[in-house]
Each structure stands twice: as C-alpha cells, then as structure tokens.
Design a protein around this motif. Structure first.
Motif, PDB file in Angstrom:
ATOM      1  N   SER A 160       0.827  -1.048  -0.023  1.00 37.79           N
ATOM      2  CA  SER A 160       0.135   0.044  -0.044  1.00 37.79           C
ATOM      3  C   SER A 160       0.702   1.217   0.111  1.00 37.79           C
ATOM      4  CB  SER A 160      -0.758   0.092   1.246  1.00 37.79           C
ATOM      5  OG  SER A 160      -1.647   1.085   1.272  1.00 37.79           O
ATOM      6  N   SER A 161       0.301   2.403  -0.444  1.00 38.85           N
ATOM      7  CA  SER A 161       0.953   3.433  -0.346  1.00 38.85           C
ATOM      8  C   SER A 161       0.366   4.614  -0.409  1.00 38.85           C
ATOM      9  CB  SER A 161       1.996   3.778  -1.962  1.00 38.85           C
ATOM     10  OG  SER A 161       0.980   4.052  -2.909  1.00 38.85           O
ATOM     11  N   ILE A 162       0.512   5.718   0.049  1.00 31.63           N
ATOM     12  CA  ILE A 162      -0.204   7.204   0.382  1.00 31.63           C
ATOM     13  C   ILE A 162       0.739   8.363  -0.057  1.00 31.63           C
ATOM     14  CG2 ILE A 162       0.577   7.337   2.899  1.00 31.63           C
ATOM     15  CD1 ILE A 162      -2.189   8.412   3.354  1.00 31.63           C
ATOM     16  N   SER A 163      -0.017   9.131  -0.863  1.00 36.24           N
ATOM     17  CA  SER A 163       0.791  10.603  -1.203  1.00 36.24           C
ATOM     18  C   SER A 163       0.561  11.476  -0.038  1.00 36.24           C
ATOM     19  CB  SER A 163      -0.089  11.056  -2.537  1.00 36.24           C
ATOM     20  OG  SER A 163       0.507  12.354  -2.610  1.00 36.24           O
ATOM     21  N   MET A 164       1.781  12.056   0.521  1.00 34.79           N
ATOM     22  CA  MET A 164       1.689  12.845   1.466  1.00 34.79           C
ATOM     23  C   MET A 164       0.943  14.209   1.026  1.00 34.79           C
ATOM     24  SD  MET A 164       2.846  11.437   4.127  1.00 34.79           S
ATOM     25  CE  MET A 164       2.073  10.012   3.442  1.00 34.79           C
ATOM     26  N   SER A 165       1.216  14.725  -0.075  1.00 40.37           N
ATOM     27  CA  SER A 165       0.397  15.905  -0.580  1.00 40.37           C
ATOM     28  C   SER A 165      -0.947  15.832  -0.771  1.00 40.37           C
ATOM     29  CB  SER A 165       1.232  16.326  -1.577  1.00 40.37           C
ATOM     30  OG  SER A 165       1.249  15.419  -2.897  1.00 40.37           O
ATOM     31  N   ARG A 166      -1.331  14.542  -1.514  1.00 38.98           N
ATOM     32  CA  ARG A 166      -2.682  14.592  -1.793  1.00 38.98           C
ATOM     33  C   ARG A 166      -3.453  13.657  -1.015  1.00 38.98           C
ATOM     34  NH1 ARG A 166      -2.745  11.769  -6.422  1.00 38.98           N
ATOM     35  NH2 ARG A 166      -0.703  10.767  -5.942  1.00 38.98           N
ATOM     36  N   GLY A 167      -2.806  12.790  -0.132  1.00 36.41           N
ATOM     37  CA  GLY A 167      -3.732  11.844   0.575  1.00 36.41           C
ATOM     38  C   GLY A 167      -4.133  10.745  -0.286  1.00 36.41           C
ATOM     39  N   ALA A 168      -4.001  10.707  -1.334  1.00 36.83           N
ATOM     40  CA  ALA A 168      -4.311   9.446  -2.340  1.00 36.83           C
ATOM     41  C   ALA A 168      -3.834   8.196  -1.753  1.00 36.83           C
ATOM     42  CB  ALA A 168      -4.134   9.738  -3.793  1.00 36.83           C
ATOM     43  N   THR A 169      -4.371   6.990  -1.999  1.00 42.13           N
ATOM     44  CA  THR A 169      -4.118   5.945  -1.234  1.00 42.13           C
ATOM     45  C   THR A 169      -4.170   4.826  -2.525  1.00 42.13           C
ATOM     46  OG1 THR A 169      -6.027   5.396  -0.656  1.00 42.13           O
ATOM     47  CG2 THR A 169      -4.543   6.366   1.160  1.00 42.13           C
ATOM     48  N   HIS A 170      -3.166   3.761  -2.505  1.00 42.07           N
ATOM     49  CA  HIS A 170      -3.076   2.885  -3.356  1.00 42.07           C
ATOM     50  C   HIS A 170      -3.088   1.361  -2.553  1.00 42.07           C
ATOM     51  CE1 HIS A 170      -2.247   0.345  -6.866  1.00 42.07           C
ATOM     52  NE2 HIS A 170      -1.129   0.095  -6.275  1.00 42.07           N
ATOM     53  N   TYR A 171      -3.669   0.427  -3.035  1.00 37.09           N
ATOM     54  CA  TYR A 171      -3.534  -0.931  -2.330  1.00 37.09           C
ATOM     55  C   TYR A 171      -3.272  -1.979  -3.246  1.00 37.09           C
ATOM     56  CZ  TYR A 171      -5.684   1.585   1.465  1.00 37.09           C
ATOM     57  OH  TYR A 171      -5.734   2.421   2.731  1.00 37.09           O
ATOM     58  N   ALA A 172      -2.521  -2.991  -3.130  1.00 39.30           N
ATOM     59  CA  ALA A 172      -2.348  -4.288  -3.593  1.00 39.30           C
ATOM     60  C   ALA A 172      -3.816  -5.179  -3.638  1.00 39.30           C
ATOM     61  CB  ALA A 172      -1.521  -5.062  -3.351  1.00 39.30           C
ATOM     62  N   ASP A 173      -4.064  -5.793  -4.602  1.00 37.17           N
ATOM     63  CA  ASP A 173      -5.291  -6.488  -4.648  1.00 37.17           C
ATOM     64  C   ASP A 173      -5.370  -7.539  -3.604  1.00 37.17           C
ATOM     65  OD1 ASP A 173      -5.662  -6.917  -8.379  1.00 37.17           O
ATOM     66  OD2 ASP A 173      -6.001  -5.290  -6.780  1.00 37.17           O
ATOM     67  N   SER A 174      -4.340  -7.850  -3.046  1.00 36.89           N
ATOM     68  CA  SER A 174      -4.276  -9.147  -1.888  1.00 36.89           C
ATOM     69  C   SER A 174      -4.598  -8.401  -0.640  1.00 36.89           C
ATOM     70  CB  SER A 174      -2.845  -9.734  -2.039  1.00 36.89           C
ATOM     71  OG  SER A 174      -1.744  -8.720  -1.856  1.00 36.89           O
ATOM     72  N   ARG A 183       8.175   7.739  -7.599  1.00 35.39           N
ATOM     73  CA  ARG A 183       7.385   6.581  -7.752  1.00 35.39           C
ATOM     74  C   ARG A 183       6.190   6.369  -7.187  1.00 35.39           C
ATOM     75  NH1 ARG A 183      12.823   4.916  -7.539  1.00 35.39           N
ATOM     76  NH2 ARG A 183      13.515   3.868  -9.572  1.00 35.39           N
ATOM     77  N   TRP A 184       5.274   5.979  -7.736  1.00 34.17           N
ATOM     78  CA  TRP A 184       3.901   5.935  -7.190  1.00 34.17           C
ATOM     79  C   TRP A 184       3.340   4.505  -6.899  1.00 34.17           C
ATOM     80  CZ3 TRP A 184       0.855   7.190  -3.676  1.00 34.17           C
ATOM     81  CH2 TRP A 184      -0.710   7.041  -3.555  1.00 34.17           C
ATOM     82  N   TYR A 185       3.213   3.970  -8.154  1.00 35.77           N
ATOM     83  CA  TYR A 185       2.494   2.637  -8.018  1.00 35.77           C
ATOM     84  C   TYR A 185       3.403   1.444  -7.581  1.00 35.77           C
ATOM     85  CZ  TYR A 185      -1.824   4.174  -9.887  1.00 35.77           C
ATOM     86  OH  TYR A 185      -3.026   5.073 -10.160  1.00 35.77           O
ATOM     87  N   ASN A 186       4.787   1.448  -8.238  1.00 36.21           N
ATOM     88  CA  ASN A 186       5.666   0.578  -8.092  1.00 36.21           C
ATOM     89  C   ASN A 186       6.380   0.544  -6.699  1.00 36.21           C
ATOM     90  OD1 ASN A 186       5.270  -0.280 -10.572  1.00 36.21           O
ATOM     91  ND2 ASN A 186       6.720   1.173 -11.515  1.00 36.21           N
ATOM     92  N   ILE A 187       5.625   0.141  -5.496  1.00 34.40           N
ATOM     93  CA  ILE A 187       5.938   0.580  -4.316  1.00 34.40           C
ATOM     94  C   ILE A 187       7.240  -0.330  -3.907  1.00 34.40           C
ATOM     95  CG2 ILE A 187       4.941   0.397  -1.960  1.00 34.40           C
ATOM     96  CD1 ILE A 187       2.203   0.282  -3.143  1.00 34.40           C
ATOM     97  N   HIS A 188       7.375  -1.423  -4.475  1.00 35.86           N
ATOM     98  CA  HIS A 188       8.460  -2.359  -4.097  1.00 35.86           C
ATOM     99  C   HIS A 188       9.785  -1.782  -4.744  1.00 35.86           C
ATOM    100  CE1 HIS A 188       7.129  -3.290  -8.319  1.00 35.86           C
ATOM    101  NE2 HIS A 188       8.281  -3.976  -8.275  1.00 35.86           N
TER     102      HIS A 188
END
Length: 122
Positions: free
Chosen positions: A49-63, A102-107
């Motif tokens: 998972s990731s979060i943008s500090m400026s926008r607060g947008a979040t992203h999660y792996a399907d798992s 980087r945003w989506y490529n958290i790894h």
C-alpha cells in the motif's frame, strides 16, 4: 538523512489485527509518497500500500484491499498501516518505504526502513 523506523509487528492469530507505524525524518514529508512493502520467505518483494503525503491519495495491492488501511499523521510525520482480518499468507517482514517520484511501483521505492516482522498463525 532519510530515516524510516517501523514498529508494531508481532504474532497474531488468523482473523486478528495489527497496526504498523512508520516514523519518518530527514526529508520534506509533503514531497514524498510513502508505502509499505513486504517480503515473505522465498517470495518476491510485494508492494502492499502507499499514500501520497501531499494529496492523501492511497493505493492498495489486490491481496490486501478491503482488509488493510493506510493513513498518515502529518503532525507526527508518521504513516500507519492498519491490518485487519489477517491471514497466514500475510506473514512477512514489512518495510516502510519512501520515494519522491514513484507511486504504483511501491516495491521499487528508493528508501526503506529496517522492517518489522508480522507472523500470522492459523
């Protein structure tokens, strides 16, 4: 110097919950994306998972979508990962990671902490 310090790991039974924390320092918090990466034995590193500090947008792996929630407390420069309904397959070392681009490529995030171990028993 960028520092990411994780805490909150431990041993929990399947169906239980844990909250991981990532305390940060050494960089402009608002300019970065911060996420969680996990690595289980004999498995590839996985961006959770990731979060943008400026926008607060979040992203999660399907798992983990629907079970994990990422959040931030800008006053404390801390990012949290609330993990609910944990499963044995969630067992891994969880690393906090940060990257200004980087945003989506958290790894692939450039900076990583030392990790905190999460073990989920069946």
């Amino acid at each position: 110097e960028v520092q990411l310090v994780e805490s909150g790991g431990g041993l929990v039974r399947a169906g239980g919950s844990l909250r991981l924390s990532c305390a940060t320092s050494g960089f402009d918090f608002d300019d970065y994306n911060i996420g969680w990466v996990r690595q289980a034995p004999l498995k590839a590193r996985e961006g959770v998972s990731s979060i943008s500090m400026s926008r607060g947008a979040t992203h999660y792996a399907d798992s983990v979508r629907g079970r994990f929630t990422i959040s931030r407390d800008t006053s404390k420069r801390t990012v949290y990962l609330q993990m609910n309904d944990l499963k044995p397959e969630d067992t891994a070392v969880y690393y906090c990671a940060a990257d200004p681009f980087r945003w989506y490529n958290i790894h692939e995030y450039y900076y990583r902490g030392q990790g905190t171990r999460v073990t989920v028993s069946s």
